[in-house]
Design an enzyme around this catalytic site. Structure first.
Site, PDB file in Angstrom:
ATOM      1  N   GLY A   1       0.733  -1.393  -0.097  1.00 42.25           N
ATOM      2  CA  GLY A   1      -0.105  -0.041  -0.265  1.00 42.25           C
ATOM      3  C   GLY A   1       0.878   1.193  -0.090  1.00 42.25           C
TER       4      GLY A   1
ATOM      5  N   LYS B   1       1.674 -10.520  -4.130  1.00 47.07           N
ATOM      6  CA  LYS B   1       2.742  -9.336  -3.802  1.00 47.07           C
ATOM      7  C   LYS B   1       4.259 -10.132  -3.718  1.00 47.07           C
ATOM      8  CE  LYS B   1      -0.663  -7.017  -1.160  1.00 47.07           C
ATOM      9  NZ  LYS B   1      -1.378  -6.931   0.175  1.00 47.07           N
TER      10      LYS B   1
HETATM   11  N1  LIG Z   1      -8.340  -0.912  -0.365  1.00 53.89           N
HETATM   12  C1  LIG Z   1      -6.929  -1.033  -0.286  1.00 53.89           C
HETATM   13  O1  LIG Z   1      -6.695  -0.607   0.922  1.00 53.89           O
HETATM   14  C2  LIG Z   1      -5.841  -1.485  -1.297  1.00 53.89           C
HETATM   15  C3  LIG Z   1      -4.734  -1.075  -0.959  1.00 53.89           C
HETATM   16  C4  LIG Z   1      -3.824  -1.769  -2.070  1.00 53.89           C
HETATM   17  C5  LIG Z   1      -4.240  -1.881  -2.987  1.00 53.89           C
HETATM   18  N2  LIG Z   1      -5.440  -2.074  -3.474  1.00 53.89           N
HETATM   19  C6  LIG Z   1      -5.963  -2.461  -4.575  1.00 53.89           C
HETATM   20  O2  LIG Z   1      -6.660  -1.453  -5.212  1.00 53.89           O
HETATM   21  C7  LIG Z   1      -7.848  -1.806  -6.353  1.00 53.89           C
HETATM   22  C8  LIG Z   1      -9.018  -1.039  -5.866  1.00 53.89           C
HETATM   23  O3  LIG Z   1      -9.392  -1.603  -4.543  1.00 53.89           O
HETATM   24  P1  LIG Z   1     -10.559  -0.696  -3.718  1.00 53.89           P
HETATM   25  O4  LIG Z   1     -10.263  -1.193  -2.367  1.00 53.89           O
HETATM   26  O5  LIG Z   1     -10.495   0.381  -4.014  1.00 53.89           O
HETATM   27  O6  LIG Z   1     -11.728  -1.425  -4.213  1.00 53.89           O
HETATM   28  P2  LIG Z   1     -13.267  -1.029  -4.323  1.00 53.89           P
HETATM   29  O7  LIG Z   1     -13.337  -0.107  -3.239  1.00 53.89           O
HETATM   30  O8  LIG Z   1     -14.081  -2.009  -4.452  1.00 53.89           O
HETATM   31  O9  LIG Z   1     -13.414  -0.059  -5.855  1.00 53.89           O
HETATM   32  C9  LIG Z   1     -13.332  -0.603  -6.826  1.00 53.89           C
HETATM   33  C10 LIG Z   1     -14.164   0.412  -7.989  1.00 53.89           C
HETATM   34  O10 LIG Z   1     -14.003  -0.150  -9.331  1.00 53.89           O
HETATM   35  C11 LIG Z   1     -15.283  -0.200  -9.628  1.00 53.89           C
HETATM   36  N3  LIG Z   1     -15.851  -1.156 -10.549  1.00 53.89           N
HETATM   37  C12 LIG Z   1     -15.959  -2.583 -10.517  1.00 53.89           C
HETATM   38  N4  LIG Z   1     -16.179  -3.270 -11.616  1.00 53.89           N
HETATM   39  C13 LIG Z   1     -16.234  -2.205 -12.239  1.00 53.89           C
HETATM   40  C14 LIG Z   1     -16.449  -2.412 -13.847  1.00 53.89           C
HETATM   41  N5  LIG Z   1     -17.041  -3.294 -14.354  1.00 53.89           N
HETATM   42  N6  LIG Z   1     -16.624  -0.970 -14.442  1.00 53.89           N
HETATM   43  C15 LIG Z   1     -16.134  -0.034 -13.916  1.00 53.89           C
HETATM   44  N7  LIG Z   1     -15.959   0.231 -12.480  1.00 53.89           N
HETATM   45  C16 LIG Z   1     -15.942  -0.986 -11.907  1.00 53.89           C
HETATM   46  C17 LIG Z   1     -16.416  -0.208  -8.504  1.00 53.89           C
HETATM   47  O11 LIG Z   1     -17.521   0.492  -8.983  1.00 53.89           O
HETATM   48  P3  LIG Z   1     -18.872   0.465  -8.072  1.00 53.89           P
HETATM   49  O12 LIG Z   1     -18.750   1.361  -7.021  1.00 53.89           O
HETATM   50  O13 LIG Z   1     -20.013   0.465  -8.896  1.00 53.89           O
HETATM   51  O14 LIG Z   1     -18.961  -1.176  -7.444  1.00 53.89           O
HETATM   52  C18 LIG Z   1     -15.715   0.644  -7.525  1.00 53.89           C
HETATM   53  O15 LIG Z   1     -15.650   2.156  -7.717  1.00 53.89           O
HETATM   54  C19 LIG Z   1      -7.574  -3.582  -6.260  1.00 53.89           C
HETATM   55  O16 LIG Z   1      -6.666  -4.037  -7.116  1.00 53.89           O
HETATM   56  C20 LIG Z   1      -6.865  -3.608  -4.717  1.00 53.89           C
HETATM   57  O17 LIG Z   1      -6.337  -4.788  -4.802  1.00 53.89           O
HETATM   58  C21 LIG Z   1      -6.455  -1.769  -2.544  1.00 53.89           C
END
Ligand SMILES: NC(=O)c1ccc[n+]([C@@H]2O[C@H](COP(=O)([O-])OP(=O)(O)OC[C@H]3O[C@@H](n4cnc5c(N)ncnc54)[C@H](OP(=O)(O)O)[C@@H]3O)[C@@H](O)[C@H]2O)c1
Length: 397
Positions: free
Chosen positions: A129, A200
Site C-alpha cells: 500500500g 505481492k
Molecule cells: N483498499 C485498499 O486498501 C487497497 C490497498 C492496496 C491495493 N488495493 C488494490 O486497489 C484496487 C482497488 O481496490 P479498492 O479497495 O479501491 O476496491 P473498491 O473499493 O471495491 O473499488 C473498486 C471500484 O471499481 C469499480 N468497478 C468495479 N467493477 C467495475 C466495472 N466493471 N466497470 C467500472 N468500474 C468498476 C467499483 O464500482 P462500484 O462502486 O460500482 O462497485 C468501485 O468504484 C484493487 O486492485 C486492490 O487490490 C487496494
C-alpha cells in the site's frame, strides 16, 4: 499540464481523485507542472459523489481522448481492469495501478505493451500500500545484489495474528473482529489463505531477481491452521508468529513462498503489529533495511498511486525500468528450502520426531503437545515428519 483519468472510484480510486483535486498545489510543486483530474470511469453513476462531474460510463471516451495522458486503474481483479489497462497502453497513455492481481498475473504482457507504445506502467501501490518499496528496491538499492525480500504483506492476517498473540483471542474471534472493523472482506479467503501475500511476493520476486514468478507456481500456506496453542508456544519461546511472503536465493536456488513463520521477538519484523505491513530487504552492500507502515487504506494507497503519477509527469520520455523477464525455470520447490523449523507434536511423538529430525530444542509441554525448534533441515523433511504438517513452519532469522 498533464491530465489524468481514473478507472474505478472505490476506496483507492476515490482517494486518488481526492488527492488530485484537494492536494493539487503540492502535487504541482513536486511534479513540476499542473496535474489535473480530467475523467473518472465508473460502473455506477453516483450523483452525490464530489467527483460526479467527471464521470464517464464508457471507457472509450477516455481511450479516445488525446488530452488524457495517464490512466489510473483502481477497479481490481483481472477482467475489466485488464481490458482498461490494455486499451489505455495501446492508446499511448501511461498507466498507474494498485492492482496486485493484475501485475502478478499479467505483468509480462503489460510491460511489453507499455514498452511497445513508449509509455510507462507503474504499480508501487500494488505491494504494501502506502509504503514505498518497489521504487527503492529497483532504484535506491540498485547497487546491491539483492539476496532476500521478505515481508508482512497482508494487514488483515497480521491483525488477526496480533490479536491471537497479544490479546489471547481465538482465530475465529480475531477474524470476526477483523471483519467487523472492515479489515477483512466478508469472504476472507484471499487474505487468510495467503493468496494476496502470494501475489505481492511474486511482484517482489520479479523485481528483486528479474524473473517472472507465477502465483500458481509457489508454495502458499495462510494462517487458517494457526491456533491459540501455537501462539502460546511462540510466546513461551520468545517468538512471534507472522505470515511472511519471502523471495530469496539460497545455495544458488531462487525461492518464493508464503508461510506462517516464527520470528524472534527481537527481530525488526516481529515488532510490526496490527494492520501494518513491513518489508525487509537484504542486499550485498546495504545489509538489512526495513520498510514499514500502512499497507492498505484509502489515503496511504492513494499516496503511492499519486507518487507514481508524479514520477511519470516529472520524467517525461524516461521509460521506467520497472518489470521483469519471462523465465521458463520456476522457483525452487519449497521442500528444498533449508532452515530451522517450528514443529508441534503430541507429547507421545517426541522420540520418533527426534529420530527423524535430529536435535530439537523443546519448549515446556502444554495441553498434551510439545513444540520445538529443529536444527537446520529442509522443509520437505520437516513437513514430511510432522504428524500435523501445517505446524512445520520456518524460523525467520
Ligand atoms: N483498499 C485498499 O486498501 C487497497 C490497498 C492496496 C491495493 N488495493 C488494490 O486497489 C484496487 C482497488 O481496490 P479498492 O479497495 O479501491 O476496491 P473498491 O473499493 O471495491 O473499488 C473498486 C471500484 O471499481 C469499480 N468497478 C468495479 N467493477 C467495475 C466495472 N466493471 N466497470 C467500472 N468500474 C468498476 C467499483 O464500482 P462500484 O462502486 O460500482 O462497485 C468501485 O468504484 C484493487 O486492485 C486492490 O487490490 C487496494
Amino acid at each position: 499540464m498533464k491530465q489524468i483519468a481514473i478507472a474505478g472510484l472505490g476506496v483507492v480510486g476515490g482517494g486518488v481523485a481526492d488527492l488530485l483535486v484537494n492536494h493539487a498545489a503540492v502535487i504541482e510543486k513536486n511534479a513540476g507542472e499542473e496535474v489535473r483530474l480530467k475523467a473518472v470511469f465508473t460502473r455506477t453513476k453516483k450523483p452525490d459523489s464530489p467527483f460526479a462531474s467527471y464521470f464517464v460510463s464508457d471507457f472509450s471516451e477516455i481511450e479516445k481522448n488525446p488530452e488524457i495522458d495517464l490512466v489510473v486503474e483502481t477497479i481490481g481483479g483481472c477482467s475489466v481492469a485488464l481490458d482498461v489497462v490494455t486499451r489505455a497502453l495501446k492508446a499511448g497513455k501511461h498507466v498507474v495501478t494498485a492492482n496486485k492481481q493484475l501485475v502478478a498475473e499479467h505483468g509480462l504482457e503489460l510491460f511489453a505493451l507499455a514498452k511497445a507504445n513508449g509509455v510507462n506502467f507503474l504499480f508501487e501501490a500494488s505491494v504494501a500500500g502506502g509504503i514505498p518499496v518497489l521504487n527503492p528496491l529497483t532504484r535506491c538499492l540498485g547497487a546491491n545484489e539483492i539476496t532476500e525480500v521478505s515481508g508482512i504483506l497482508n494487514g488483515t492476517t497480521n491483525y488477526i495474528l496480533t490479536q491471537m498473540l497479544e490479546n489471547g483471542e481465538s482465530y475465529a474471534d480475531a477474524l470476526s473482529n477483523a471483519q467487523r472493523l472492515g479489515y477483512a472482506e466478508v469472504d476472507p479467503t484471499a487474505d487468510v489463505e495467503g493468496i494476496d501475500a502470494a501475489r505481492k511476493s511474486c511482484i517482489l520476486s520479479g523485481l528483486a531477481f528479474g524473473k517472472n514468478v507465477s502465483p500458481d507456481d509457489i508454495h502458499v500456506e495462510g494462517i487458517s491452521k494457526v491456533d491459540a496453542l501455537d501462539a502460546q508456544f511462540a510466546e513461551a519461546g520468545g517468538m512471534k508468529i507472522k505470515l511472511l511472503g519471502r523471495t530469496l536465493v539460497q545455495n544458488g536456488k531462487r525461492f518464493c513462498f508464503v508461510s506462517p513463520h516464527l520470528v524472534k521477538s527481537s527481530a525488526l519484523l516481529a515488532g510490526v503489529n496490527d494492520v501494518f505491513n513491513a518489508v525487509c530487504v537484504r542486499g550485498s552492500a546495504v545489509g538489512e533495511v526495513l520498510f514499514a507502515g500502512p499497507g492498505a487504506g484509502r489515503y496511504p494507497t492513494a499516496s503511492a498511486v499519486v507518487g507514481d503519477i508524479i514520477d511519470i509527469v516529472k520524467n517525461p520520455g524516461r521509460m521506467q525500468p520497472a518489470g521483469w523477464e519471462a523465465c521458463a525455470e520456476k522457483p525452487a520447490d519449497f521442500s528444498q528450502f533449508h532452515a530451522r523449523f517450528y514443529i508441534r507434536v503430541p507429547e507421545s511423538e517426541k522420540e520418533a520426531m527426534e529420530r527423524q529430525l535430529g536435535k530439537i530444542t523443546w519448549l515446556p509441554a502444554r495441553a498434551g503437545y510439545l513444540a520445538g525448534v529443529t536444527s537446520p533441515i529442509e522443509a520437505g523433511r520437516a513437513i514430511g515428519a510432522s504428524p500435523r504438517p501445517a505446524s512445520a513452519w520456518p524460523i525467520f532469522e
